[in-house]
Motif scaffolding. Sequence first.
Motif, PDB file in Angstrom:
ATOM      1  N   VAL A 179       0.850  -1.196   0.000  1.00 19.14           N
ATOM      2  CA  VAL A 179       0.000   0.000   0.000  1.00 19.14           C
ATOM      3  C   VAL A 179       0.885   1.245   0.000  1.00 19.14           C
ATOM      4  O   VAL A 179       0.646   2.191  -0.760  1.00 19.14           O
ATOM      5  N   ARG A 180       1.905   1.235   0.830  1.00  9.52           N
ATOM      6  CA  ARG A 180       2.817   2.393   0.880  1.00  9.52           C
ATOM      7  C   ARG A 180       3.502   2.597  -0.470  1.00  9.52           C
ATOM      8  O   ARG A 180       3.615   3.714  -0.957  1.00  9.52           O
ATOM      9  N   TRP A 181       3.942   1.497  -1.081  1.00 10.52           N
ATOM     10  CA  TRP A 181       4.608   1.593  -2.371  1.00 10.52           C
ATOM     11  C   TRP A 181       3.648   2.109  -3.434  1.00 10.52           C
ATOM     12  O   TRP A 181       4.031   2.878  -4.307  1.00 10.52           O
ATOM     13  N   ALA A 182       2.389   1.700  -3.376  1.00  5.74           N
ATOM     14  CA  ALA A 182       1.396   2.164  -4.354  1.00  5.74           C
ATOM     15  C   ALA A 182       1.237   3.678  -4.316  1.00  5.74           C
ATOM     16  O   ALA A 182       1.092   4.320  -5.362  1.00  5.74           O
ATOM     17  N   VAL A 183       1.267   4.250  -3.120  1.00  2.91           N
ATOM     18  CA  VAL A 183       1.165   5.715  -2.992  1.00  2.91           C
ATOM     19  C   VAL A 183       2.353   6.383  -3.678  1.00  2.91           C
ATOM     20  O   VAL A 183       2.192   7.289  -4.501  1.00  2.91           O
ATOM     21  N   VAL A 184       3.553   5.899  -3.366  1.00  8.50           N
ATOM     22  CA  VAL A 184       4.765   6.494  -3.935  1.00  8.50           C
ATOM     23  C   VAL A 184       4.768   6.326  -5.461  1.00  8.50           C
ATOM     24  O   VAL A 184       5.009   7.283  -6.204  1.00  8.50           O
ATOM     25  N   LYS A 185       4.466   5.134  -5.911  1.00  8.56           N
ATOM     26  CA  LYS A 185       4.447   4.853  -7.357  1.00  8.56           C
ATOM     27  C   LYS A 185       3.415   5.740  -8.063  1.00  8.56           C
ATOM     28  O   LYS A 185       3.688   6.315  -9.109  1.00  8.56           O
ATOM     29  N   GLY A 186       2.235   5.841  -7.479  1.00  7.29           N
ATOM     30  CA  GLY A 186       1.184   6.652  -8.080  1.00  7.29           C
ATOM     31  C   GLY A 186       1.532   8.116  -8.167  1.00  7.29           C
ATOM     32  O   GLY A 186       1.261   8.769  -9.170  1.00  7.29           O
ATOM     33  N   ILE A 187       2.160   8.628  -7.127  1.00  5.90           N
ATOM     34  CA  ILE A 187       2.572  10.038  -7.137  1.00  5.90           C
ATOM     35  C   ILE A 187       3.641  10.256  -8.215  1.00  5.90           C
ATOM     36  O   ILE A 187       3.620  11.235  -8.949  1.00  5.90           O
TER      37      ILE A 187
END
Length: 157
Positions: free
Chosen positions: A146-154
């Motif tokens: 979930v944390r990685w998804a935020v970073v990747k999405g940004i």
Amino acid sequence: VAALLTLPQHPLLRRTGAQVLGRLQAIAFLPNLVELFQDTDILVRWVALESVCSMSSHLVDKVVATIVHMLEASEQGVRNVASEALVRLGPAAQSSCTAVAALLSHPSKEVRACAALTLARQSAGEAGAKHLSELLSCLADPHPSVRWAVVKGIMEG
């Protein structure tokens, strides 16, 4: 042509049907094309996505709620196509940001990650920016995906 979308043994014909309906801008079959996001054949899903994204944005908003609901699908491929559709539809899908943000607290880490990625990629728009604090709170999620998804999405947004 629309009858081709329902032939279970023929993914090539379903892909062709979806492609033709997109080229014809057959808005009446928009819900049928969105249903193909859940097709068993990955290529059918992506052709349907292309067809939906090619249609007039003011008409696509009628299926945005259905696409958001697909973010909760058990199959990763369905979630991926739904997420990509919401991002590629751009302003036509900005109304989905509140519903996508609500999925950030979903019990499934896979759904939370997909919602975080989608919302982060949508955050360039005004509606997405309203949910930035909710999105950033996902950086404290117990699951690294979930944390990685935020970073990747940004980074992608």
